[in-house]
Design a protein around this motif. Structure first.
Motif, PDB file in Angstrom:
ATOM      1  N   SER A  79       0.958  -0.756   0.230  1.00 46.75           N
ATOM      2  CA  SER A  79      -0.178  -0.576  -0.211  1.00 46.75           C
ATOM      3  C   SER A  79       0.678   1.213   0.059  1.00 46.75           C
ATOM      4  N   CYS A  80       1.085   2.168  -0.878  1.00 50.80           N
ATOM      5  CA  CYS A  80       1.312   2.801  -1.344  1.00 50.80           C
ATOM      6  C   CYS A  80       0.906   4.139  -1.635  1.00 50.80           C
ATOM      7  N   HIS A  88       3.672  -0.670  -9.320  1.00 48.25           N
ATOM      8  CA  HIS A  88       4.507  -1.246  -8.514  1.00 48.25           C
ATOM      9  C   HIS A  88       3.574  -1.668  -7.080  1.00 48.25           C
ATOM     10  N   CYS A  89       2.226  -1.386  -6.868  1.00 46.10           N
ATOM     11  CA  CYS A  89       1.858  -0.948  -5.456  1.00 46.10           C
ATOM     12  C   CYS A  89       0.541  -1.815  -6.456  1.00 46.10           C
ATOM     13  N   ASN A  90      -0.064  -2.422  -4.962  1.00 52.66           N
ATOM     14  CA  ASN A  90      -1.449  -3.031  -5.250  1.00 52.66           C
ATOM     15  C   ASN A  90      -2.641  -2.016  -4.515  1.00 52.66           C
ATOM     16  N   LEU A  91      -2.082  -0.701  -4.175  1.00 52.78           N
ATOM     17  CA  LEU A  91      -3.022   0.098  -3.735  1.00 52.78           C
ATOM     18  C   LEU A  91      -2.165   1.645  -3.475  1.00 52.78           C
ATOM     19  N   TRP A  92      -3.367   2.263  -3.977  1.00 55.27           N
ATOM     20  CA  TRP A  92      -1.937   4.097  -3.242  1.00 55.27           C
ATOM     21  C   TRP A  92      -3.382   4.623  -3.179  1.00 55.27           C
ATOM     22  N   ASP A 131      -7.107   4.170  -3.245  1.00 57.83           N
ATOM     23  CA  ASP A 131      -7.866   3.863  -1.916  1.00 57.83           C
ATOM     24  C   ASP A 131      -8.064   4.806  -1.460  1.00 57.83           C
ATOM     25  N   PRO A 132      -9.524   4.998  -0.998  1.00 58.87           N
ATOM     26  CA  PRO A 132      -9.780   5.885  -0.310  1.00 58.87           C
ATOM     27  C   PRO A 132      -9.339   6.220   0.834  1.00 58.87           C
ATOM     28  N   ASP A 133      -8.254   5.537   1.962  1.00 60.01           N
ATOM     29  CA  ASP A 133      -8.082   5.536   3.097  1.00 60.01           C
ATOM     30  C   ASP A 133      -9.294   4.557   3.250  1.00 60.01           C
ATOM     31  N   MET A 134      -9.271   5.166   5.461  1.00 64.10           N
ATOM     32  CA  MET A 134     -10.621   4.096   5.353  1.00 64.10           C
ATOM     33  C   MET A 134     -11.358   4.324   4.956  1.00 64.10           C
TER      34      MET A 134
END
Ligand SMILES: *[C@@H]1O[C@H](CO)[C@@H](O)[C@H](O)[C@H]1NC(C)=O
Ligand SMILES: *[C@@H]1O[C@H](CO)[C@@H](O)[C@H](O)[C@H]1NC(C)=O
Ligand SMILES: *[C@@H]1O[C@H](CO)[C@@H](O)[C@H](O)[C@H]1NC(C)=O
Ligand SMILES: CC(=O)N[C@H]1CO[C@H](CO)[C@@H](O)[C@@H]1O
Length: 347
Positions: free
Chosen positions: A191-192, A214-218, A256-259
């Motif tokens: 997670s970047c 390079h990342c699964n989520l960002w 990735d919208p954060d949590m």
């Protein structure tokens, strides 16, 4: 004799895959769901002054118990992630990160084993600079040893932050750290926070084609906090930026919208079932405003063309609501600050 036709065809497919290449480590086929310590506990290091906001072993194990006992696991919540402030301020003699000895007296492998015994997954945090955002030990100059340490602890997910470094360094560091994660042979969700820092700290455009390789989520946007207006702002950001971000989003690689969750998906192609000839879609209807409102959805507007029509399923209740043709419209009333999720199955 080589068959020219096949060579041409093979080259066509190679270039097609080359263009769409993204990180493929087999993980996160659906957006990862779980719990992270930051949103509420934040640093949580001052347990004496602030025992109700203490980030320690007891808290993490209690989250694992809650996921296991209270139905969260069945609902898909899987990852339990320790954010910043978990380590000592110095490394050990071999240059390895050391968990805070008062708050994590049994170390991280103990927590990881506990979480895994409940069939859940364990996540941790670091930063690409010398120190973390809260000035604990960072991973700069220690990428290999830190990747190996996380692997030895049985970490399944690693959130890598990007405080205190320049744009050029960020663009290199995330690629290198990802390389060391891969070399550990332990699959870890990567997670970047990379694009967030490029866009909002350095005011440049994130290179999403590279990031998604390079990342699964960002992380695309600011931290969420425990308020509805913060969540609304994040949803609004995705609504504004959707056309730029949407193409990098899919199984194994996510915005990735954060949590928060499903909210980034509005209209997405659905995986075909065996035997499906016609394309299909899932629709998430989100209303963040204070008023009730009806909207109309017509499948043909999204390229749906099954002449036998579609069966509409309400995903939350798992009920088929009705059958429609692709030219019919569905009127949906979305209550204020609510979400409705439908999937259309070709008949
Ligand atoms: C490492 O990278 C390769 C090639 O992208 C991938 O197939 C493999 O699953 C990765 N392994 C891990 C442990 O991430
Ligand atoms: C339906 O749409 C799909 C995807 O756009 C297309 O490949 C297919 O040819 C269309 N079928 C018909 C009968 O129009
Ligand atoms: C939709 O059509 C299918 C196939 O004809 C049928 O089995 C099903 O009962 C119909 N569903 C509804 C909700 O009318
Ligand atoms: C997606 C959706 O239904 N949005 C609506 C939410 O409600 C406000 C106010 O009624 C409308 O302006 C939005 O279009």
């Amino acid at each position: 004799m080589p068959d020219c036709n096949n060579i041409v065809r093979a080259m066509f497919f190679i270039s097609l895959f080359g263009y769409a290449r993204v990180l493929e480590n087999g993980l996160v086929r659906t957006p990862p769901m779980g719990w992270m310590s930051w949103g509420y506990y934040m640093c949580g290091a001052d347990c004496e002054q602030n025992p109700d906001k203490c980030l320690d072993e007891k808290l993490i194990l209690s989250v694992a118990d809650t996921f296991y006992n209270e139905g969260y696991q069945e609902a898909g919540f899987e990852y339990i992630i320790i954010d910043d402030c978990w380590s000592e301020h110095h490394r050990d003699r071999d240059g390895r990160l050391v968990p805070d000895s008062l708050r994590f007296p049994n170390g991280m492998k103990y927590i990881s084993d506990y979480i895994h015994s409940r069939n859940l997954k364990f996540g941790m945090y670091t930063n690409v600079a010398d120190v973390t955002c809260m000035r604990y030990q960072g991973s700069k100059g220690h990428f290999k040893v830190d990747a190996d340490t996380f692997a030895q602890w049985g970490v399944d997910y690693i959130k890598v932050d990007g405080c205190f470094v320049g744009e050029q360094y960020l663009n290199n560091a995330y690629i290198h750290f990802g390389g060391y994660l891969n070399k550990t042979n332990r699959p870890m969700v990567y997670s970047c926070s990379w694009p967030y820092y490029i866009e909002f700290i350095h005011n440049k455009k994130p290179d999403y084609p590279t990031i998604s390789k390079h990342c699964n989520l960002w992380r695309n946007y600011h931290d969420v906090v425990t308020s509805w207006s913060a969540v609304k702002n994040i949803i609004q950001h995705y609504e504004d930026e959707y056309s730029g971000l949407e193409k990098y989003h899919g199984p194994g690689h996510w915005n990735d919208p954060d949590m928060i969750d499903y909210i980034t998906l509005w209209v997405k192609p659905r995986m075909p079932r065996k035997g499906d000839i016609y394309p299909s879609y899932s629709l998430a209807l989100v209303n963040v405003s204070g008023q009730k409102r009806t909207i109309t959805v017509r499948p043909s507007n999204y390229g749906l063309n099954c002449t036998d029509g579609y069966s509409v399923m309400d995903i939350f209740s798992k009920r088929f609501l009705k059958n429609i043709t692709f030219e019919d419209s569905i009127d949906v009333t979305v209550p204020s600050e609510d979400v409705i999720l439908y999937t259309l199955f070709p008949l």
